[in-house]
Motif scaffolding. Structure first.
Motif, PDB file in Angstrom:
ATOM      1  N   UNK A   1       0.811  -1.224   0.000  1.00 63.47           N
ATOM      2  CA  UNK A   1       0.000   0.000   0.000  1.00 63.47           C
ATOM      3  C   UNK A   1       0.836   1.262   0.000  1.00 63.47           C
ATOM      4  N   UNK A   2       1.871   1.313   0.859  1.00 62.27           N
ATOM      5  CA  UNK A   2       2.597   2.576   1.040  1.00 62.27           C
ATOM      6  C   UNK A   2       3.884   2.672   0.237  1.00 62.27           C
ATOM      7  N   UNK A   3       4.495   1.546  -0.118  1.00 57.16           N
ATOM      8  CA  UNK A   3       5.739   1.602  -0.902  1.00 57.16           C
ATOM      9  C   UNK A   3       5.865   0.379  -1.795  1.00 57.16           C
ATOM     10  N   UNK A   4       4.960   0.226  -2.748  1.00 58.21           N
ATOM     11  CA  UNK A   4       4.970  -0.951  -3.621  1.00 58.21           C
ATOM     12  C   UNK A   4       6.237  -1.077  -4.459  1.00 58.21           C
TER      13      UNK A   4
ATOM     14  N   UNK B   1      11.312   3.826   1.577  1.00 57.23           N
ATOM     15  CA  UNK B   1      11.700   3.142   2.810  1.00 57.23           C
ATOM     16  C   UNK B   1      11.188   3.864   4.057  1.00 57.23           C
ATOM     17  N   UNK B   2      10.855   5.152   3.937  1.00 56.02           N
ATOM     18  CA  UNK B   2      10.491   5.940   5.120  1.00 56.02           C
ATOM     19  C   UNK B   2       9.311   5.364   5.893  1.00 56.02           C
ATOM     20  N   UNK B   3       8.209   4.940   5.211  1.00 54.88           N
ATOM     21  CA  UNK B   3       7.099   4.349   5.974  1.00 54.88           C
ATOM     22  C   UNK B   3       7.510   3.078   6.711  1.00 54.88           C
TER      23      UNK B   3
ATOM     24  N   UNK C   1       9.164  -1.056  -3.515  1.00 49.37           N
ATOM     25  CA  UNK C   1      10.174  -1.882  -2.842  1.00 49.37           C
ATOM     26  C   UNK C   1      10.088  -3.339  -3.262  1.00 49.37           C
ATOM     27  N   UNK C   2       8.944  -3.743  -3.816  1.00 49.21           N
ATOM     28  CA  UNK C   2       8.761  -5.126  -4.245  1.00 49.21           C
ATOM     29  C   UNK C   2       9.219  -5.353  -5.684  1.00 49.21           C
ATOM     30  N   UNK C   3       9.649  -4.284  -6.362  1.00 49.84           N
ATOM     31  CA  UNK C   3      10.153  -4.436  -7.721  1.00 49.84           C
ATOM     32  C   UNK C   3      11.466  -5.194  -7.705  1.00 49.84           C
ATOM     33  N   UNK C   4      11.702  -5.953  -8.750  1.00 52.29           N
ATOM     34  CA  UNK C   4      12.919  -6.759  -8.815  1.00 52.29           C
ATOM     35  C   UNK C   4      14.182  -5.921  -8.797  1.00 52.29           C
ATOM     36  N   UNK C   5      14.284  -4.950  -9.715  1.00 50.53           N
ATOM     37  CA  UNK C   5      15.461  -4.086  -9.787  1.00 50.53           C
ATOM     38  C   UNK C   5      15.012  -2.643 -10.014  1.00 50.53           C
ATOM     39  N   UNK C   6      14.558  -1.971  -8.969  1.00 48.27           N
ATOM     40  CA  UNK C   6      14.151  -0.571  -9.121  1.00 48.27           C
ATOM     41  C   UNK C   6      15.337   0.309  -9.469  1.00 48.27           C
ATOM     42  N   UNK C   7      15.061   1.431 -10.120  1.00 44.15           N
ATOM     43  CA  UNK C   7      16.131   2.349 -10.486  1.00 44.15           C
ATOM     44  C   UNK C   7      16.727   2.989  -9.237  1.00 44.15           C
ATOM     45  N   UNK C   8      18.007   3.310  -9.335  1.00 43.64           N
ATOM     46  CA  UNK C   8      18.702   3.938  -8.217  1.00 43.64           C
ATOM     47  C   UNK C   8      18.012   5.247  -7.836  1.00 43.64           C
TER      48      UNK C   8
END
Length: 339
Positions: free
Chosen positions: A212-215, A231-233, A217-224
């Motif tokens: 809900x708050x930071x989807x 991550x804050x929540x 983070x579940x991505x395989x390789x998010x961009x830098x």
């Protein structure tokens, strides 16, 4: 589920530690290969959730307690059971060294159960169900439930073989005195019921929060850079859990298989008092911890519990931030960007 000092023979501990060496080697290699630098702090966040989850003790009728572990959760958040293995290993190490929660000699056995069997089996089931049904949280629930029960079963076997393999001349157990006929049901009843449910609740609740708050983070390789705010929540949730940790003190009693040496001779099982203290436990290895049982000298129990949580979480988060800082970005030359 933390096996204390001297419940397992030194030879059993050596075998379990040796079994973990290739697992740790493999896991470190896979984390280096699979986890991009931008997601490395997530290992620290996951390890902190695991550490805190293990402080929330849940009572069972009969006077025993247990807790969730969170190994499957970490594997899901990072997309790697190897990351779950490393994160839970660090959490267990800090618990053993600073708080006396789990034995130093039994560290390999505890890691085998909670840092190896739990996240690898839990994640495999989660991934299978998610890919077949598309139901992420259902897969997480099944994987986490089965994972913690497999870990508990392994611990029960390790406890239960001790009186079979290690006895004195009079036939008395040198270490854990309870055979498989007692250790297996004693461990499994609690984990198949309340403790397994606690693992499901911890895993699915935090997973739903993350979705809900930071989807991203579940991505395989998010961009830098895309996860800086994401991550804050999770850090805020971490603080909330730290404040709530004294709820774990409401559970009276001791987890099965985690009694102090002074309690052993008076323990009752199947209506019979044990009547002796196993020699290997009485004269075995011991190491004084800085904050035994998450307490701090001169402070009320609940304050000591919160401060212990702060210390443990801080060490974990800092460790993985340093690890993240030492990890180089991988360059995707086909796209001309780092990941």
């Amino acid at each position: 589920m933390h096996i204390p000092e001297n419940y397992l023979s030194p030879s059993t501990c050596a075998v379990m530690a040796a079994a973990m060496v290739p697992v740790w080697t493999y896991s470190v290699k896979k984390v280096k290969e699979e986890i991009p630098k931008v997601k490395m702090p997530l290992l620290g966040i996951g390890a902190a959730f695991s550490f805190l989850g293990m402080m929330f003790n849940i009572p069972l009728p009969g006077g025993t307690t247990g807790h969730a572990v969170g190994g499957t959760l970490i594997a899901i958040l990072t997309g790697s059971p190897s990351a779950g293995c490393i994160a839970v290993t660090i959490a267990l190490l800090i618990q053993a060294l600073l708080f006396g929660d789990g034995g130093i000699l039994a560290f390999g056995a505890n890691c085998f159960n909670m840092a190896f069997m739990l996240p690898f089996i839990g994640f495999a089931l989660y991934k299978f169900i998610w890919e077949k049904t598309g139901k992420r949280k259902f897969g997480a629930a099944v994987g986490s439930y089965v994972g913690i029960n497999v870990a508990a079963f392994c611990a029960a076997i390790e406890f239960g073989i001790q009186p079979i393999l290690f006895t004195d001349a009079a036939g008395k157990a040198l270490y854990c005195p309870y055979p498989l006929s007692i250790s297996v049901p004693a461990m499994m009843i609690g984990h198949l019921t309340l403790f397994g449910i606690a693992e499901v609740v911890l895993t699915t609740a935090i997973l739903a929060f993350v979705e809900k708050v930071s989807p991203e983070t579940l991505e395989g390789e998010p961009k830098s850079g895309t996860l800086t705010n994401a991550f804050k929540p999770l850090y805020i949730l971490m603080v909330v859990l730290i404040v709530l940790t004294p709820l774990g003190l409401l559970a009276s009693g001791t987890a099965w298989g985690e009694w102090g040496v002074e309690e052993m001779s008076s323990l009752v099982s199947n209506g019979k008092v044990l009547g002796y203290t196993p020699v290997g436990m009485e004269k075995g290895f011991s190491l004084a911890s800085l904050f035994p049982d998450y307490s701090m000298a001169g402070m009320p129990e609940w304050i000591g519990y919160i401060l212990s949580a702060v210390v443990g979480v801080a060490i974990i988060v800092i460790f993985f931030k340093l690890l993240s800082g030492s990890k180089k970005d991988k360059i995707d030359f086909s796209k001309g960007q780092s990941v």
